[in-house]
Design a protein around this motif. Structure first.
Motif, PDB file in Angstrom:
ATOM      1  N   MET A   1       0.588  -0.922   0.466  1.00  0.00           N
ATOM      2  CA  MET A   1       0.029   0.088  -0.126  1.00  0.00           C
ATOM      3  C   MET A   1       0.944   0.959   0.205  1.00  0.00           C
ATOM      4  N   PHE A   2       2.473   0.976   0.698  1.00  0.00           N
ATOM      5  CA  PHE A   2       2.606   2.053   0.640  1.00  0.00           C
ATOM      6  C   PHE A   2       3.531   2.618  -0.475  1.00  0.00           C
ATOM      7  N   THR A   3       3.596   1.642  -1.098  1.00  0.00           N
ATOM      8  CA  THR A   3       4.096   1.625  -2.831  1.00  0.00           C
ATOM      9  C   THR A   3       3.578   2.857  -3.538  1.00  0.00           C
ATOM     10  N   LEU A   4       2.112   1.514  -3.094  1.00  0.00           N
ATOM     11  CA  LEU A   4       0.792   2.656  -4.317  1.00  0.00           C
ATOM     12  C   LEU A   4       0.459   4.203  -3.977  1.00  0.00           C
ATOM     13  N   LEU A   5       0.784   4.465  -2.385  1.00  0.00           N
ATOM     14  CA  LEU A   5       0.184   5.633  -2.463  1.00  0.00           C
ATOM     15  C   LEU A   5       1.975   6.661  -2.401  1.00  0.00           C
ATOM     16  N   CYS A   6       2.936   5.921  -2.460  1.00  0.00           N
ATOM     17  CA  CYS A   6       4.044   6.845  -2.699  1.00  0.00           C
ATOM     18  C   CYS A   6       3.713   7.395  -4.351  1.00  0.00           C
ATOM     19  N   ILE A   7       3.504   6.354  -4.829  1.00  0.00           N
ATOM     20  CA  ILE A   7       3.753   6.505  -6.125  1.00  0.00           C
ATOM     21  C   ILE A   7       2.347   7.651  -7.133  1.00  0.00           C
ATOM     22  N   GLY A   8       1.498   6.750  -6.394  1.00  0.00           N
ATOM     23  CA  GLY A   8       0.026   8.271  -6.968  1.00  0.00           C
ATOM     24  C   GLY A   8       0.360   9.559  -6.249  1.00  0.00           C
ATOM     25  N   ALA A  63      11.025   1.845   0.403  1.00  0.00           N
ATOM     26  CA  ALA A  63      11.131   2.121   1.496  1.00  0.00           C
ATOM     27  C   ALA A  63      10.357   1.113   2.148  1.00  0.00           C
ATOM     28  N   GLY A  64      11.216   0.350   2.729  1.00  0.00           N
ATOM     29  CA  GLY A  64      10.485  -0.517   3.265  1.00  0.00           C
ATOM     30  C   GLY A  64       9.780  -0.165   5.028  1.00  0.00           C
ATOM     31  N   PRO A  65       9.440  -0.933   5.449  1.00  0.00           N
ATOM     32  CA  PRO A  65       9.204  -1.264   7.034  1.00  0.00           C
ATOM     33  C   PRO A  65      10.594  -0.499   8.115  1.00  0.00           C
ATOM     34  N   GLY A  66      10.182   0.466   8.312  1.00  0.00           N
ATOM     35  CA  GLY A  66      11.078   0.880   9.274  1.00  0.00           C
ATOM     36  C   GLY A  66      11.049   2.600   9.485  1.00  0.00           C
ATOM     37  N   PRO A  67      11.979   2.840  10.171  1.00  0.00           N
ATOM     38  CA  PRO A  67      11.964   4.526  10.927  1.00  0.00           C
ATOM     39  C   PRO A  67      12.345   5.194   9.096  1.00  0.00           C
TER      40      PRO A  67
END
Length: 118
Positions: A1-8, A63-67
């Protein structure tokens, strides 16, 4: 989900960069705001901020899970929640049309999505 949000979000910010650089008055007109010379000047000056955000989100899309992911998601959530709040404020103050509430709804949804993506 994070990847798609960042791309959008990167695409959205890139589009806003182009609009604010080329036709800031047309964008402001969508919300019933008169685009005088000062507003057009500020819109054009602010356009590189959107380009910087587009690059930021594009580069951090994997970016993978983490800070780093948590910080990016939190920063995006705060940014879009603030933009949504300013739109609601503008409508309540009578300086923008109802259309700003539609935009604020999308902005709030992006903020919530980034919170959930953490």
């Amino acid at each position: 989900m994070f990847t798609l949000l960042c791309i959008g979000t990167a695409v959205l910010c890139a589009v806003l960069f182009a609009v604010f650089l080329i036709a800031p008055g047309a964008y402001m007109g969508l919300y019933g705001v008169t685009a005088d010379a000062s507003a057009v000047f500020i819109g054009r000056r602010a356009s590189p901020l959107f380009l910087g955000l587009a690059v930021f989100f594009w580069l951090l899309r994997d970016a993978g899970p983490g800070p780093l992911q948590d910080g990016t998601a939190l920063a995006a959530a705060v940014t879009f929640a603030g933009i949504a709040a300013s739109g609601i404020w503008s409508y309540a103050a009578g300086s923008a049309s109802f259309a700003i509430l539609v935009a604020a709804g999308f902005e709030a949804a992006i903020a919530v999505a980034f919170v959930l993506a953490r």
